[in-house]
Write a protein that holds these residues in place. Structure first.
Motif, short mmCIF file in Angstrom:
data_model
loop_
_atom_site.label_atom_id
_atom_site.label_comp_id
_atom_site.label_asym_id
_atom_site.label_seq_id
_atom_site.Cartn_x
_atom_site.Cartn_y
_atom_site.Cartn_z
N LEU A 162 0.84 -1.20 0.00
CA LEU A 162 0.00 0.00 0.00
C LEU A 162 0.87 1.25 0.00
O LEU A 162 1.72 1.43 0.88
CB LEU A 162 -0.90 0.01 1.24
CG LEU A 162 -1.68 1.29 1.51
CD1 LEU A 162 -2.70 1.57 0.40
CD2 LEU A 162 -2.37 1.21 2.88
N ILE A 163 0.65 2.10 -1.00
CA ILE A 163 1.26 3.43 -1.05
C ILE A 163 0.16 4.45 -0.79
O ILE A 163 -0.94 4.33 -1.33
CB ILE A 163 1.90 3.71 -2.42
CG1 ILE A 163 3.05 2.75 -2.68
CG2 ILE A 163 2.37 5.15 -2.53
CD1 ILE A 163 3.64 2.86 -4.08
N VAL A 164 0.44 5.43 0.05
CA VAL A 164 -0.51 6.51 0.30
C VAL A 164 0.07 7.81 -0.23
O VAL A 164 1.15 8.23 0.19
CB VAL A 164 -0.85 6.64 1.79
CG1 VAL A 164 -1.91 7.73 1.99
CG2 VAL A 164 -1.36 5.32 2.36
N ASP A 165 -0.63 8.40 -1.19
CA ASP A 165 -0.25 9.68 -1.77
C ASP A 165 -0.89 10.78 -0.92
O ASP A 165 -2.09 11.02 -1.01
CB ASP A 165 -0.73 9.74 -3.22
CG ASP A 165 -0.41 11.06 -3.91
OD1 ASP A 165 0.10 11.98 -3.23
OD2 ASP A 165 -0.70 11.19 -5.11
N SER A 166 -0.08 11.42 -0.09
CA SER A 166 -0.57 12.47 0.82
C SER A 166 0.06 13.80 0.47
O SER A 166 0.58 14.52 1.33
CB SER A 166 -0.28 12.10 2.27
OG SER A 166 -0.94 10.91 2.65
N ALA A 167 0.02 14.14 -0.81
CA ALA A 167 0.77 15.27 -1.34
C ALA A 167 0.68 16.51 -0.47
O ALA A 167 1.70 17.10 -0.09
CB ALA A 167 0.31 15.58 -2.76
N ALA A 168 -0.54 16.94 -0.12
CA ALA A 168 -0.71 18.20 0.61
C ALA A 168 -0.78 18.01 2.11
O ALA A 168 -1.04 18.96 2.84
CB ALA A 168 -1.98 18.90 0.13
N GLY A 169 -0.52 16.79 2.59
CA GLY A 169 -0.90 16.47 3.96
C GLY A 169 0.14 16.60 5.05
O GLY A 169 -0.20 16.44 6.22
N TYR A 170 1.41 16.90 4.72
CA TYR A 170 2.40 16.85 5.79
C TYR A 170 2.07 17.88 6.88
O TYR A 170 1.78 19.04 6.60
CB TYR A 170 3.83 17.10 5.27
CG TYR A 170 4.82 16.86 6.40
CD1 TYR A 170 5.20 15.57 6.72
CD2 TYR A 170 5.28 17.90 7.19
CE1 TYR A 170 6.04 15.32 7.80
CE2 TYR A 170 6.12 17.68 8.26
CZ TYR A 170 6.49 16.38 8.57
OH TYR A 170 7.32 16.15 9.64
N GLY A 171 2.14 17.41 8.11
CA GLY A 171 1.81 18.23 9.27
C GLY A 171 0.46 17.88 9.88
O GLY A 171 0.15 18.32 10.98
N ALA A 172 -0.33 17.08 9.17
CA ALA A 172 -1.66 16.70 9.67
C ALA A 172 -1.58 15.45 10.53
O ALA A 172 -0.71 14.59 10.34
CB ALA A 172 -2.62 16.48 8.51
N LEU A 173 -2.51 15.35 11.45
CA LEU A 173 -2.62 14.18 12.33
C LEU A 173 -4.01 13.58 12.20
O LEU A 173 -5.01 14.31 12.19
CB LEU A 173 -2.40 14.58 13.80
CG LEU A 173 -1.03 15.10 14.21
CD1 LEU A 173 -1.08 15.57 15.67
CD2 LEU A 173 0.03 14.04 14.04
N ALA A 174 -4.08 12.25 12.13
CA ALA A 174 -5.37 11.57 12.13
C ALA A 174 -6.00 11.66 13.51
O ALA A 174 -5.38 12.08 14.49
CB ALA A 174 -5.20 10.12 11.71
N ALA A 175 -7.26 11.23 13.62
CA ALA A 175 -7.99 11.34 14.88
C ALA A 175 -7.33 10.55 16.01
O ALA A 175 -7.49 10.89 17.19
CB ALA A 175 -9.43 10.87 14.69
N ASP A 176 -6.58 9.50 15.66
CA ASP A 176 -5.89 8.71 16.68
C ASP A 176 -4.45 9.15 16.89
O ASP A 176 -3.67 8.45 17.54
CB ASP A 176 -5.94 7.22 16.32
CG ASP A 176 -5.33 6.92 14.96
OD1 ASP A 176 -4.92 7.87 14.26
OD2 ASP A 176 -5.27 5.73 14.58
N GLY A 177 -4.08 10.30 16.34
CA GLY A 177 -2.75 10.85 16.56
C GLY A 177 -1.69 10.37 15.59
O GLY A 177 -0.54 10.79 15.69
#
Length: 395
Positions: A162-177
Motif C-alpha cells: 500500500l502506497i498513500v499519496d498524501s501530497a498536501a498532507g504533511y503536518g496533519a494528524l489523524a484522529a488517533d494521533g
C-alpha cells in the motif's frame, strides 16, 4: 466588491531564515547529492513521523520510485495498480511509468477517500493481478483511522503493498494521533510551492522500514550501489537539491503557525457558505492547501463557477475523474465509480492564502451565495415558464 482574487498566493520563508540553513551547504560547498541540508531535513522528518524517509526533488518522482521499489517485490505477472479515480493525475501516472495499468476504484461519499469495501472487492476479484494499491489522503486530510486500518488490513490480506499519496498532507494528524507520513508501506508528501510545507519543488518518501528506504534512496540516485555501479535499469535522478532542502527546513520551522492560520481562515470561509454545501468528513484535521467543498448539485456548481469568472476570483474544480480523461479512458474500472462521478460533478475548491483579508473572505462567500442564488432564480424562472406553457396547452 473585490475582483481579481488569486486561487492561491504562495509564500516562501524569509531569505534570512533560508540562508541560516543554506549556510551549512555553503560551508561544506556541497549543494546536491545528499548534502547537510538534505540530511538535516531527513532527520527532522524521520523524527516527526518515526519512519525513515527519503527527501526527493518532487512528489511525483517520489511516487514513481516508491512504486518501482514495491513493484520489484510483486509477482512478475501482477501488472495492475488500484488507484482511486477521484485523484490527481500523478497517482495514476506513477503506476504507468512503472509499466503498471491503473485500475480505478471508487471513493466514499462522505470522507472522499478510497472506499474500503470497494478496495476489498477489487482485491478479491483481481487476485494475483494487482502489484500495488495507491490510496490518497484526499486534499491533505488524513483518512479516519477505521478507513486507514481497513486499507492496511485489506492489502495485508491480499499480500499487496500500500502506497498513500498524501501530497498536501504533511503536518496533519489523524484522529488517533497518527501523523501523515506513517501510513501504509510507503507514504509520499509534496513540498511544492503551493503546499503548506514549501521548498518551491520537493517532497519526501516515508517507508515502513530502513531496508525499503535504502532501496528508495538508491532508485532516486540512479540505482547506484556503494561502488557507483547501477544495480537496476529503472533508477532515475530524484534527489532534492540543497537550496530546496534549506527552503523546506525554514518552511518546517513555521509550519505549525501556518496550519493554525489556514485552519482559522478555512473555518471562517466555511461558516459563511450555504448550509447545503457538503464538507469532507474530518476536514478540520487537514492542512487547507485550499478549501474544497461540494455544491448541492451540478447546476449550483456551474452557477458559482460563472459568478467566479465574472468577479475574476480564482477557484478550481478538483478532482476531475481520471477515468474520464483521454489518457486514462481505456483503463479498467473496479465498479461503476458512481460516487466519484457524482462527487466530481459538484466539487469546488475555494481560494486560500496565509494573508487572506476579511474583505477577501467576504468576497469568496458572497461569490458562492450569489452564484447559488442566481441558479435558484434561473431554476424558478424555468419552472414558471414551463408551468405557463402547460397551462396554455389546456386552455
Amino acid at each position: 466588491m473585490i475582483e481579481g482574487l488569486r486561487f492561491q498566493r504562495p509564500v516562501l520563508p524569509a531569505s534570512d531564515a533560508i540562508e541560516r540553513y543554506l549556510a551549512l551547504s555553503r560551508e561544506e560547498r556541497w549543494f546536491s547529492n545528499f548534502g547537510p541540508c538534505s540530511d538535516l531535513l531527513r532527520t527532522r522528518l524521520t523524527s516527526a513521523t518515526k519512519r525513515p524517509c527519503v527527501p526527493v526533488s518532487n512528489a511525483t518522482l517520489g511516487l514513481i520510485v516508491a512504486v518501482a521499489a514495491l513493484r520489484g517485490r510483486a509477482p512478475s505477472d501482477a501488472g495492475e495498480a488500484l488507484v482511486p479515480s477521484f485523484a490527481f493525475a500523478a497517482s495514476a501516472q506513477a503506476a504507468v511509468w512503472n509499466g503498471l495499468q491503473p485500475v480505478f476504484v471508487d471513493v466514499h461519499a462522505d470522507n472522499w477517500h478510497l472506499d474500503t469495501e470497494a478496495l476489498e472487492a477489487a482485491l478479491r476479484s483481481r487476485k494475483g493481478r494487482v502489484a500495488v494499491v495507491i490510496a490518497l489522503s484526499t486534499f491533505g486530510v488524513p483518512p479516519p483511522p477505521a478507513v486507514r486500518e481497513g486499507w492496511e488490513a485489506a492489502c495485508r490480506h491480499a499480500d499487496v503493498p500500500l502506497i498513500v499519496d498524501s501530497a498536501a498532507g504533511y503536518g496533519a494528524l489523524a484522529a488517533d494521533g497518527v501523523p501523515i507520513g506513517s501510513q501504509g508501506d510507503v507514504e509520499v508528501v509534496s513540498f511544492h510551492a503551493l503546499k503548506p510545507v514549501s521548498a518551491g519543488e520537493g517532497g519526501a518518501v516515508f517507508c515502513r522500514d530502513d531496508e525499503l528506504a535504502d532501496e528508495v534512496a538508491s532508485l532516486a540516485n540512479f540505482a547506484f550501489d556503494e561502488h557507483h555501479q547501477v544495480t537496476r535499469p529503472d533508477g532515475l535522478n530524484a534527489k532534492l537539491s540543497e537550496p530546496a532542502a534549506a527552503i523546506a527546513l525554514a518552511s518546517l520551522d513555521g509550519l505549525q503557525a501556518s496550519l493554525e492560520i489556514r485552519s482559522r481562515l478555512a473555518s471562517e470561509i466555511l461558516s459563511r457558505l450555504p448550509a447545503d454545501f457538503q464538507q469532507q468528513v474530518e476536514n478540520a484535521r487537514g492542512t487547507w492547501q485550499f478549501v474544497p467543498v461540494a455544491a448541492p448539485d451540478s447546476a449550483a456548481r456551474a452557477a458559482v463557477l460563472e459568478e467566479a469568472t465574472r468577479r475574476q476570483i480564482g477557484i478550481r474544480t478538483y478532482y476531475d475523474p481520471l477515468h474520464l480523461m483521454p489518457a486514462f479512458s481505456g483503463c479498467a474500472r473496479a465498479g461503476d465509480l458512481s460516487v466519484t462521478e457524482a462527487l466530481a460533478s459538484r466539487m469546488l475548491s475555494l481560494p486560500m492564502a496565509l494573508d487572506l483579508e476579511s474583505d477577501e473572505i467576504t468576497a469568496i462567500a458572497d461569490m458562492v451565495r450569489d452564484g447559488v442564488g442566481s441558479a435558484v432564480t434561473a431554476s424558478s424562472s424555468s419552472r414558471s415558464s414551463t408551468s405557463q406553457a402547460v397551462a396554455q396547452t389546456h386552455e
